[in-house]
Design a protein around this motif. Structure first.
Motif, PDB file in Angstrom:
ATOM      1  N   ALA A  78       0.831  -1.207   0.000  1.00  0.00           N
ATOM      2  CA  ALA A  78       0.000   0.000   0.000  1.00  0.00           C
ATOM      3  C   ALA A  78       0.863   1.254   0.000  1.00  0.00           C
ATOM      4  CB  ALA A  78      -0.939  -0.010   1.209  1.00  0.00           C
ATOM      5  N   ALA A  79       1.937   1.239   0.793  1.00  0.00           N
ATOM      6  CA  ALA A  79       2.844   2.391   0.845  1.00  0.00           C
ATOM      7  C   ALA A  79       3.510   2.616  -0.500  1.00  0.00           C
ATOM      8  CB  ALA A  79       3.899   2.190   1.933  1.00  0.00           C
ATOM      9  N   VAL A  80       3.916   1.545  -1.168  1.00  0.00           N
ATOM     10  CA  VAL A  80       4.564   1.675  -2.476  1.00  0.00           C
ATOM     11  C   VAL A  80       3.588   2.276  -3.487  1.00  0.00           C
ATOM     12  CG1 VAL A  80       5.523   0.373  -4.427  1.00  0.00           C
ATOM     13  CG2 VAL A  80       6.300  -0.106  -2.100  1.00  0.00           C
ATOM     14  N   ALA A  81       2.360   1.786  -3.525  1.00  0.00           N
ATOM     15  CA  ALA A  81       1.372   2.321  -4.468  1.00  0.00           C
ATOM     16  C   ALA A  81       1.076   3.790  -4.180  1.00  0.00           C
ATOM     17  CB  ALA A  81       0.084   1.495  -4.418  1.00  0.00           C
ATOM     18  N   SER A  82       0.847   4.097  -2.901  1.00  0.00           N
ATOM     19  CA  SER A  82       0.554   5.472  -2.513  1.00  0.00           C
ATOM     20  C   SER A  82       1.741   6.385  -2.817  1.00  0.00           C
ATOM     21  CB  SER A  82       0.201   5.528  -1.026  1.00  0.00           C
ATOM     22  OG  SER A  82      -0.157   6.820  -0.635  1.00  0.00           O
ATOM     23  N   GLY A  83       2.928   5.910  -2.500  1.00  0.00           N
ATOM     24  CA  GLY A  83       4.139   6.695  -2.769  1.00  0.00           C
ATOM     25  C   GLY A  83       4.401   6.874  -4.250  1.00  0.00           C
ATOM     26  N   ALA A  84       4.082   5.856  -5.044  1.00  0.00           N
ATOM     27  CA  ALA A  84       4.257   5.972  -6.499  1.00  0.00           C
ATOM     28  C   ALA A  84       3.351   7.065  -7.053  1.00  0.00           C
ATOM     29  CB  ALA A  84       3.970   4.632  -7.170  1.00  0.00           C
ATOM     30  N   GLY A  85       2.124   7.119  -6.544  1.00  0.00           N
ATOM     31  CA  GLY A  85       1.225   8.188  -6.974  1.00  0.00           C
ATOM     32  C   GLY A  85       1.768   9.555  -6.604  1.00  0.00           C
ATOM     33  N   ALA A  86       2.285   9.670  -5.396  1.00  0.00           N
ATOM     34  CA  ALA A  86       2.870  10.939  -4.952  1.00  0.00           C
ATOM     35  C   ALA A  86       4.059  11.313  -5.827  1.00  0.00           C
ATOM     36  CB  ALA A  86       3.282  10.849  -3.483  1.00  0.00           C
ATOM     37  N   ALA A  87       4.909  10.332  -6.132  1.00  0.00           N
ATOM     38  CA  ALA A  87       6.089  10.599  -6.961  1.00  0.00           C
ATOM     39  C   ALA A  87       5.695  11.065  -8.356  1.00  0.00           C
ATOM     40  CB  ALA A  87       6.968   9.349  -7.042  1.00  0.00           C
ATOM     41  N   LEU A  88       4.669  10.434  -8.914  1.00  0.00           N
ATOM     42  CA  LEU A  88       4.195  10.859 -10.242  1.00  0.00           C
ATOM     43  C   LEU A  88       3.692  12.295 -10.200  1.00  0.00           C
ATOM     44  CD1 LEU A  88       2.247   7.714 -11.517  1.00  0.00           C
ATOM     45  CD2 LEU A  88       4.455   8.570 -12.332  1.00  0.00           C
ATOM     46  N   LEU A  89       2.884  12.598  -9.182  1.00  0.00           N
ATOM     47  CA  LEU A  89       2.319  13.951  -9.092  1.00  0.00           C
ATOM     48  C   LEU A  89       3.412  14.980  -8.851  1.00  0.00           C
ATOM     49  CD1 LEU A  89      -0.417  15.586  -8.916  1.00  0.00           C
ATOM     50  CD2 LEU A  89       0.066  15.634  -6.485  1.00  0.00           C
ATOM     51  N   LEU A  90       4.241  14.736  -7.853  1.00  0.00           N
ATOM     52  CA  LEU A  90       5.258  15.722  -7.493  1.00  0.00           C
ATOM     53  C   LEU A  90       6.348  15.831  -8.555  1.00  0.00           C
ATOM     54  CD1 LEU A  90       5.454  14.941  -3.692  1.00  0.00           C
ATOM     55  CD2 LEU A  90       4.269  16.841  -4.815  1.00  0.00           C
ATOM     56  N   GLY A  91       6.572  14.749  -9.295  1.00  0.00           N
ATOM     57  CA  GLY A  91       7.560  14.770 -10.369  1.00  0.00           C
ATOM     58  C   GLY A  91       7.010  15.279 -11.679  1.00  0.00           C
ATOM     59  N   GLY A  92       5.701  15.525 -11.719  1.00  0.00           N
ATOM     60  CA  GLY A  92       5.076  16.010 -12.948  1.00  0.00           C
ATOM     61  C   GLY A  92       5.116  14.988 -14.072  1.00  0.00           C
ATOM     62  N   VAL A  93       5.078  13.708 -13.712  1.00  0.00           N
ATOM     63  CA  VAL A  93       5.169  12.635 -14.693  1.00  0.00           C
ATOM     64  C   VAL A  93       3.801  11.970 -14.855  1.00  0.00           C
ATOM     65  CG1 VAL A  93       6.294  10.448 -15.257  1.00  0.00           C
ATOM     66  CG2 VAL A  93       7.560  12.210 -14.007  1.00  0.00           C
ATOM     67  N   GLY A  94       3.318  11.893 -16.065  1.00  0.00           N
ATOM     68  CA  GLY A  94       2.064  11.196 -16.331  1.00  0.00           C
ATOM     69  C   GLY A  94       0.843  12.005 -15.945  1.00  0.00           C
ATOM     70  N   PRO A  95      -0.310  11.447 -16.233  1.00  0.00           N
ATOM     71  CA  PRO A  95      -1.558  12.147 -15.921  1.00  0.00           C
ATOM     72  C   PRO A  95      -1.798  12.253 -14.414  1.00  0.00           C
ATOM     73  CG  PRO A  95      -1.970  10.168 -17.264  1.00  0.00           C
ATOM     74  CD  PRO A  95      -0.525  10.186 -16.923  1.00  0.00           C
ATOM     75  N   VAL A  96      -2.319  13.372 -13.991  1.00  0.00           N
ATOM     76  CA  VAL A  96      -2.622  13.585 -12.573  1.00  0.00           C
ATOM     77  C   VAL A  96      -3.629  12.547 -12.092  1.00  0.00           C
ATOM     78  CG1 VAL A  96      -3.627  15.203 -10.912  1.00  0.00           C
ATOM     79  CG2 VAL A  96      -2.021  16.023 -12.645  1.00  0.00           C
ATOM     80  N   SER A  97      -4.587  12.201 -12.939  1.00  0.00           N
ATOM     81  CA  SER A  97      -5.595  11.206 -12.542  1.00  0.00           C
ATOM     82  C   SER A  97      -4.947   9.866 -12.207  1.00  0.00           C
ATOM     83  CB  SER A  97      -6.636  11.023 -13.651  1.00  0.00           C
ATOM     84  OG  SER A  97      -7.347  12.220 -13.833  1.00  0.00           O
ATOM     85  N   LEU A  98      -3.900   9.494 -12.921  1.00  0.00           N
ATOM     86  CA  LEU A  98      -3.185   8.255 -12.611  1.00  0.00           C
ATOM     87  C   LEU A  98      -2.514   8.363 -11.247  1.00  0.00           C
ATOM     88  CD1 LEU A  98      -2.035   5.465 -13.308  1.00  0.00           C
ATOM     89  CD2 LEU A  98      -0.168   6.639 -14.514  1.00  0.00           C
ATOM     90  N   ALA A  99      -1.885   9.484 -10.980  1.00  0.00           N
ATOM     91  CA  ALA A  99      -1.229   9.693  -9.689  1.00  0.00           C
ATOM     92  C   ALA A  99      -2.249   9.613  -8.551  1.00  0.00           C
ATOM     93  CB  ALA A  99      -0.509  11.040  -9.676  1.00  0.00           C
ATOM     94  N   LEU A 100      -3.373  10.280  -8.722  1.00  0.00           N
ATOM     95  CA  LEU A 100      -4.420  10.253  -7.699  1.00  0.00           C
ATOM     96  C   LEU A 100      -4.969   8.843  -7.522  1.00  0.00           C
ATOM     97  CD1 LEU A 100      -6.303  13.538  -8.687  1.00  0.00           C
ATOM     98  CD2 LEU A 100      -4.739  13.221  -6.753  1.00  0.00           C
ATOM     99  N   GLY A 101      -5.146   8.129  -8.633  1.00  0.00           N
ATOM    100  CA  GLY A 101      -5.663   6.762  -8.576  1.00  0.00           C
ATOM    101  C   GLY A 101      -4.727   5.796  -7.869  1.00  0.00           C
ATOM    102  N   LEU A 102      -3.431   5.904  -8.157  1.00  0.00           N
ATOM    103  CA  LEU A 102      -2.456   5.040  -7.485  1.00  0.00           C
ATOM    104  C   LEU A 102      -2.435   5.297  -5.982  1.00  0.00           C
ATOM    105  CD1 LEU A 102       0.646   5.005  -9.856  1.00  0.00           C
ATOM    106  CD2 LEU A 102      -0.559   3.007  -8.958  1.00  0.00           C
TER     107      LEU A 102
END
Length: 166
Positions: free
Chosen positions: A125-149
């Motif tokens: 769960a931490a890895v999935a949640s952290g991956a979403g945070a990394a995507l959002l904060l890194g500006g990588v990929g769609p925001v919806s994907l980051a929020l979903g992860l």
């Protein structure tokens, strides 16, 4: 009955919060609705902290989650301020805060609990949640994907807790 509600309500509220955040991101709900949601969430978090503090202080893992809830009151108020004033920095702070605070607590939970309490699921769960945070904060990929992860990871964490302890 109140104790059971406090123990099980988050399993519905956590995914609802991430669906709400995603709906706000894609413009499916109004700023007024988002503001009201932030204020309701702040009240719920504060009430939960007050009603659960004595019990949560007794175990190191629960104490960490109490810290998330208490810090979450401030994070959520920052989000309310951001929505009310149009200050996007405050709104981004709130989203990032709600991605990172539970991610850290999930990782801590997974590292502290014994295997029979499904510690590995908290780490996933931490890895999935952290991956979403990394995507959002890194500006990588769609925001919806980051929020979903992040939402999926945090939902797995709270569902695991309710399944194990309720």
């Amino acid at each position: 009955m109140l104790r059971r509600l406090r123990a099980t309500a988050p399993v519905g509220l956590v995914p609802l919060a991430w669906v709400f955040a995603t709906a706000a991101h894609v413009g499916a709900i109004s700023d007024r609705t988002v503001l009201i949601g932030h204020l309701v969430m702040t009240a719920l978090l504060a009430a939960f902290a007050v009603l659960s503090a004595d019990e949560m202080r007794r175990h190191p893992v629960l104490r960490a989650w109490l810290g998330v809830i208490v810090a979450g009151v401030g994070v959520t108020l920052a989000g309310a301020y951001g929505v009310a004033t149009g200050e996007t920095g405050a709104a981004r702070f709130a989203v990032a805060g709600w991605m990172l605070l539970p991610t850290m607590a999930l990782a801590y939970t997974g590292s502290m609990l014994p295997r029979e309490e499904r510690a590995r699921l908290y780490l996933v769960a931490a890895v999935a949640s952290g991956a979403g945070a990394a995507l959002l904060l890194g500006g990588v990929g769609p925001v919806s994907l980051a929020l979903g992860l992040t939402g999926a990871g945090q939902t797995l964490g709270i569902a695991t807790a309710v399944a194990v302890y309720e």
